[in-house]
Design a protein around this motif. Structure first.
Motif, PDB file in Angstrom:
ATOM      1  N   ALA A  36      -8.165 -18.549 -13.459  1.00  0.00           N
ATOM      2  CA  ALA A  36      -7.658 -18.052 -12.265  1.00  0.00           C
ATOM      3  C   ALA A  36      -6.617 -18.364 -12.508  1.00  0.00           C
ATOM      4  O   ALA A  36      -5.315 -18.300 -11.838  1.00  0.00           O
ATOM      5  CB  ALA A  36      -8.845 -17.810 -11.107  1.00  0.00           C
ATOM      6  N   MET A  37      -6.292 -19.710 -11.659  1.00  0.00           N
ATOM      7  CA  MET A  37      -5.204 -20.693 -11.094  1.00  0.00           C
ATOM      8  C   MET A  37      -3.926 -20.307 -12.506  1.00  0.00           C
ATOM      9  O   MET A  37      -2.989 -20.842 -12.527  1.00  0.00           O
ATOM     10  CB  MET A  37      -5.666 -22.118 -11.484  1.00  0.00           C
ATOM     11  N   ALA A  38      -4.278 -20.199 -13.723  1.00  0.00           N
ATOM     12  CA  ALA A  38      -3.991 -21.032 -15.055  1.00  0.00           C
ATOM     13  C   ALA A  38      -3.673 -18.884 -14.265  1.00  0.00           C
ATOM     14  O   ALA A  38      -1.582 -18.650 -15.240  1.00  0.00           O
ATOM     15  CB  ALA A  38      -4.020 -20.600 -16.179  1.00  0.00           C
ATOM     16  N   GLU A  58      -5.218 -13.769   3.175  1.00  0.00           N
ATOM     17  CA  GLU A  58      -6.180 -13.062   2.421  1.00  0.00           C
ATOM     18  C   GLU A  58      -7.298 -14.292   3.101  1.00  0.00           C
ATOM     19  O   GLU A  58      -8.574 -13.997   2.282  1.00  0.00           O
ATOM     20  CB  GLU A  58      -6.208 -12.369   1.089  1.00  0.00           C
ATOM     21  N   LEU A  59      -6.716 -15.713   1.830  1.00  0.00           N
ATOM     22  CA  LEU A  59      -7.634 -16.601   1.876  1.00  0.00           C
ATOM     23  C   LEU A  59      -8.561 -16.982   3.771  1.00  0.00           C
ATOM     24  O   LEU A  59      -9.298 -17.411   4.053  1.00  0.00           O
ATOM     25  CB  LEU A  59      -7.022 -18.041   1.995  1.00  0.00           C
ATOM     26  N   ARG A  60      -7.191 -16.899   4.508  1.00  0.00           N
ATOM     27  CA  ARG A  60      -8.254 -16.660   6.132  1.00  0.00           C
ATOM     28  C   ARG A  60      -9.322 -15.749   6.320  1.00  0.00           C
ATOM     29  O   ARG A  60      -9.994 -15.958   6.883  1.00  0.00           O
ATOM     30  CB  ARG A  60      -7.046 -16.530   7.702  1.00  0.00           C
ATOM     31  N   ASP A  61      -9.108 -14.004   5.937  1.00  0.00           N
ATOM     32  CA  ASP A  61     -10.129 -13.023   6.443  1.00  0.00           C
ATOM     33  C   ASP A  61     -11.435 -14.447   5.084  1.00  0.00           C
ATOM     34  O   ASP A  61     -11.903 -13.733   5.906  1.00  0.00           O
ATOM     35  CB  ASP A  61      -9.774 -12.244   5.816  1.00  0.00           C
ATOM     36  N   SER A 215     -13.687 -26.531  14.964  1.00  0.00           N
ATOM     37  CA  SER A 215     -14.575 -27.418  13.336  1.00  0.00           C
ATOM     38  C   SER A 215     -13.134 -27.252  11.996  1.00  0.00           C
ATOM     39  O   SER A 215     -12.082 -26.698  12.468  1.00  0.00           O
ATOM     40  CB  SER A 215     -15.284 -25.864  12.870  1.00  0.00           C
ATOM     41  N   LEU A 216     -13.650 -28.482  11.240  1.00  0.00           N
ATOM     42  CA  LEU A 216     -12.688 -28.458  10.195  1.00  0.00           C
ATOM     43  C   LEU A 216     -13.439 -28.405   8.700  1.00  0.00           C
ATOM     44  O   LEU A 216     -14.803 -28.773   8.951  1.00  0.00           O
ATOM     45  CB  LEU A 216     -12.315 -30.197  10.076  1.00  0.00           C
ATOM     46  N   TYR A 217     -12.805 -27.663   7.612  1.00  0.00           N
ATOM     47  CA  TYR A 217     -13.394 -28.005   6.451  1.00  0.00           C
ATOM     48  C   TYR A 217     -12.589 -28.556   5.742  1.00  0.00           C
ATOM     49  O   TYR A 217     -11.318 -28.252   5.649  1.00  0.00           O
ATOM     50  CB  TYR A 217     -13.836 -26.001   6.333  1.00  0.00           C
ATOM     51  N   SER A 218     -13.250 -28.979   4.072  1.00  0.00           N
ATOM     52  CA  SER A 218     -12.897 -28.860   3.105  1.00  0.00           C
ATOM     53  C   SER A 218     -12.471 -28.206   1.904  1.00  0.00           C
ATOM     54  O   SER A 218     -13.819 -27.909   1.577  1.00  0.00           O
ATOM     55  CB  SER A 218     -12.818 -30.402   2.308  1.00  0.00           C
ATOM     56  N   PHE A 219     -12.052 -27.030   1.372  1.00  0.00           N
ATOM     57  CA  PHE A 219     -13.024 -26.715  -0.371  1.00  0.00           C
ATOM     58  C   PHE A 219     -12.280 -27.871  -1.628  1.00  0.00           C
ATOM     59  O   PHE A 219     -12.938 -27.308  -2.164  1.00  0.00           O
ATOM     60  CB  PHE A 219     -11.133 -25.517  -0.247  1.00  0.00           C
ATOM     61  N   SER A 220     -11.913 -28.254  -1.258  1.00  0.00           N
ATOM     62  CA  SER A 220     -11.827 -30.222  -2.200  1.00  0.00           C
ATOM     63  C   SER A 220     -13.421 -30.374  -2.595  1.00  0.00           C
ATOM     64  O   SER A 220     -13.339 -30.892  -3.694  1.00  0.00           O
ATOM     65  CB  SER A 220     -11.733 -31.118  -1.941  1.00  0.00           C
ATOM     66  N   LYS A 221     -14.263 -30.734  -2.009  1.00  0.00           N
ATOM     67  CA  LYS A 221     -15.372 -30.630  -2.436  1.00  0.00           C
ATOM     68  C   LYS A 221     -16.128 -29.673  -2.443  1.00  0.00           C
ATOM     69  O   LYS A 221     -16.970 -29.799  -3.609  1.00  0.00           O
ATOM     70  CB  LYS A 221     -16.094 -31.355  -0.677  1.00  0.00           C
ATOM     71  N   ALA A 222     -15.976 -28.957  -1.790  1.00  0.00           N
ATOM     72  CA  ALA A 222     -17.169 -27.395  -2.713  1.00  0.00           C
ATOM     73  C   ALA A 222     -16.321 -26.987  -4.485  1.00  0.00           C
ATOM     74  O   ALA A 222     -17.175 -26.600  -4.690  1.00  0.00           O
ATOM     75  CB  ALA A 222     -16.785 -25.858  -2.413  1.00  0.00           C
ATOM     76  N   TYR A 223     -15.036 -27.182  -4.398  1.00  0.00           N
ATOM     77  CA  TYR A 223     -14.875 -26.519  -5.405  1.00  0.00           C
ATOM     78  C   TYR A 223     -13.924 -27.801  -6.885  1.00  0.00           C
ATOM     79  O   TYR A 223     -13.370 -26.703  -7.542  1.00  0.00           O
ATOM     80  CB  TYR A 223     -13.702 -25.325  -5.266  1.00  0.00           C
ATOM     81  N   TRP A 264     -10.445 -17.364  -4.768  1.00  0.00           N
ATOM     82  CA  TRP A 264     -10.842 -16.982  -6.172  1.00  0.00           C
ATOM     83  C   TRP A 264     -12.376 -17.964  -6.307  1.00  0.00           C
ATOM     84  O   TRP A 264     -13.594 -17.162  -6.271  1.00  0.00           O
ATOM     85  CB  TRP A 264     -10.056 -17.362  -7.053  1.00  0.00           C
ATOM     86  N   GLY A 265     -12.646 -18.754  -5.269  1.00  0.00           N
ATOM     87  CA  GLY A 265     -13.840 -19.814  -5.525  1.00  0.00           C
ATOM     88  C   GLY A 265     -14.895 -18.682  -4.293  1.00  0.00           C
ATOM     89  O   GLY A 265     -15.659 -19.334  -4.673  1.00  0.00           O
ATOM     90  N   LEU A 266     -14.145 -19.037  -3.210  1.00  0.00           N
ATOM     91  CA  LEU A 266     -14.933 -18.710  -2.219  1.00  0.00           C
ATOM     92  C   LEU A 266     -15.570 -16.438  -2.663  1.00  0.00           C
ATOM     93  O   LEU A 266     -16.541 -16.248  -3.025  1.00  0.00           O
ATOM     94  CB  LEU A 266     -14.547 -17.666  -0.914  1.00  0.00           C
ATOM     95  N   GLU A 267     -14.495 -16.215  -3.550  1.00  0.00           N
ATOM     96  CA  GLU A 267     -15.047 -14.536  -3.798  1.00  0.00           C
ATOM     97  C   GLU A 267     -15.838 -14.633  -5.068  1.00  0.00           C
ATOM     98  O   GLU A 267     -16.397 -13.554  -5.596  1.00  0.00           O
ATOM     99  CB  GLU A 267     -13.804 -13.529  -4.396  1.00  0.00           C
TER     100      GLU A 267
END
Length: 381
Positions: A36-38, A58-61, A215-223, A264-267
């Motif tokens: 998907a990134m490619a 879209e990411l904020r939503d 709150s603070l969050y990281s997508f780095s660890k999840a994906y 894309w990861g969230l979805e």
């Protein structure tokens, strides 16, 4: 960076280095995300341009929907800023809340990047010693408040200790911050690896949560997006213009490709992420069940969870000397407790942090093999 310098000149020809110092994934994102990134690189011109300072709409939503569902609360896109990693999220919040000479309470052992950013900003980090179970005490925090206190910053699941703060404790800190007219900053970088089912706290179910909670969050660890630097601030709409000033000055906008990957990861990756969580929880279980092998030698497990275990070692040598010595004696790289406490706090000299996210069950067995083979005489005071 300091710990990596301990590797210089050490011979690992007889036994490979066991690196349990790094609290971040070392594997690439899953193959479907890479594809998907490619596609974004090749076919989405916006992936290569400046974008909105506060992040892709879209990411904020999508993140607002995710957090509203996970916490049984109401979070809108207007409550969210996307940042270049969670460290920048903390930096942006401190910039918005504090001036030089202000104070922020940090439970000890603390996440050293929080402490370093406060130092660099001229903001005083006020140590809040943890009690039993490495849990901070709201009453001790109340006693430490001054007219310059602007926030209390908690990390749960905790870095460095791995401890998951109970929902009642989080509510008590929220009430304290609310009554004092300050903010409660909750770093939830490791939220996706919490062992509890359902929301880990009820802070966001309060209709007025945004008046106090950030709150603070990281997508780095999840994906596994560490190199793409994508994090988030979740707070009040009034906070966002102040966050925007900081982000526009420092980075102009978050990484465009990383944001598209996070979206894309969230979805698409909820099942995959559940598998990642199960694996991390299995490694935590291996850390806990295997610890008896070294407990008899005087080691003590102080905390475990998410990516971390936090231990008290039995040697006379202080941990800031012991940790580099372990590289040579056991080919193990971990971090000393002195990195996570004030210099005046002697407890750090007996503590070590192990980040186990990048070693599987066999690696954990190997870790205990190496630690149990250490002779106290090899580490004099």
């Amino acid at each position: 960076m300091e710990a990596r310098r301990w590797l210089e000149g050490v011979d690992f020809s007889s036994r490979d280095l066991l690196n349990v110092s790094q609290a971040a994934p070392v594997a690439a994102p899953p193959q479907p995300m890479l594809k998907a990134m490619a596609e974004s690189v090749l076919n989405d011109p916006g992936a290569h341009l400046y974008g909105p300072v506060l992040g892709l709409p879209e990411l904020r939503d999508a993140l607002s929907t995710n957090w509203s569902t996970h916490y049984a609360g109401t979070v809108t896109a207007q409550n969210i800023a996307i940042t270049s990693g969670c460290n920048q999220a903390f930096a942006a919040v401190i910039s918005a809340l504090c001036s030089e000479g202000d104070e922020v309470l940090l439970p000890t052992p603390w996440y050293f990047n929080h402490k370093m950013w406060l130092d660099m900003s001229g903001v005083k980090a006020v140590p809040l010693p943890s009690g039993p179970g490495l849990l901070p005490d709201p009453e001790a925090a109340r006693a430490a408040l001054t007219s310059r206190t602007r926030a209390i910053a908690l990390v749960t699941p905790n870095n460095p200790a791995g401890v998951e703060y109970p929902a009642e404790l989080m509510a008590a800190f929220r009430d304290l911050a609310q009554n004092a007219g300050i903010k409660l900053i909750v770093d939830e970088t490791y939220r996706d690896f919490d062992s509890r089912s359902g929301p880990p706290h009820a802070l966001l179910s309060d209709p007025d949560w945004a008046e106090t909670v950030i709150s603070l969050y990281s997508f780095s660890k999840a994906y596994r997006l560490t190199g793409h630097r994508v994090g988030a601030v979740i707070g009040s709409q009034k906070l966002m213009p102040e966050i925007e000033k900081f982000l526009d000055t420092v980075a102009i906008c978050p990484n465009q490709l990383g944001q598209r990957a996070a979206l894309w990861g969230l979805e698409n990756l909820s099942d995959w992420l559940a598998g990642e969580r199960a694996e991390i929880l299995a490694r935590r279980a291996a850390i806990e069940t295997g610890f008896s092998r070294v407990a008899a030698q005087g080691w003590e497990l102080l905390g475990a969870g998410a990516y971390f275990s936090y231990m008290r070692h039995p040697f006379d040598m202080a941990s800031d000397n012991l940790a580099p010595a372990l590289v040579k004696e056991a080919q193990v790289l971990l971090l000393p407790g002195t990195m996570f406490r004030p210099q005046s706090d002697g407890k750090g000299a007996q503590e070590l942090r192990v980040a186990f996210a990048n070693i599987d069950a066999s690696g954990i067995t190997e870790l205990y093999d190496r630690l149990s083979a250490l002779a106290p005489s090899a580490f004099p005071s």
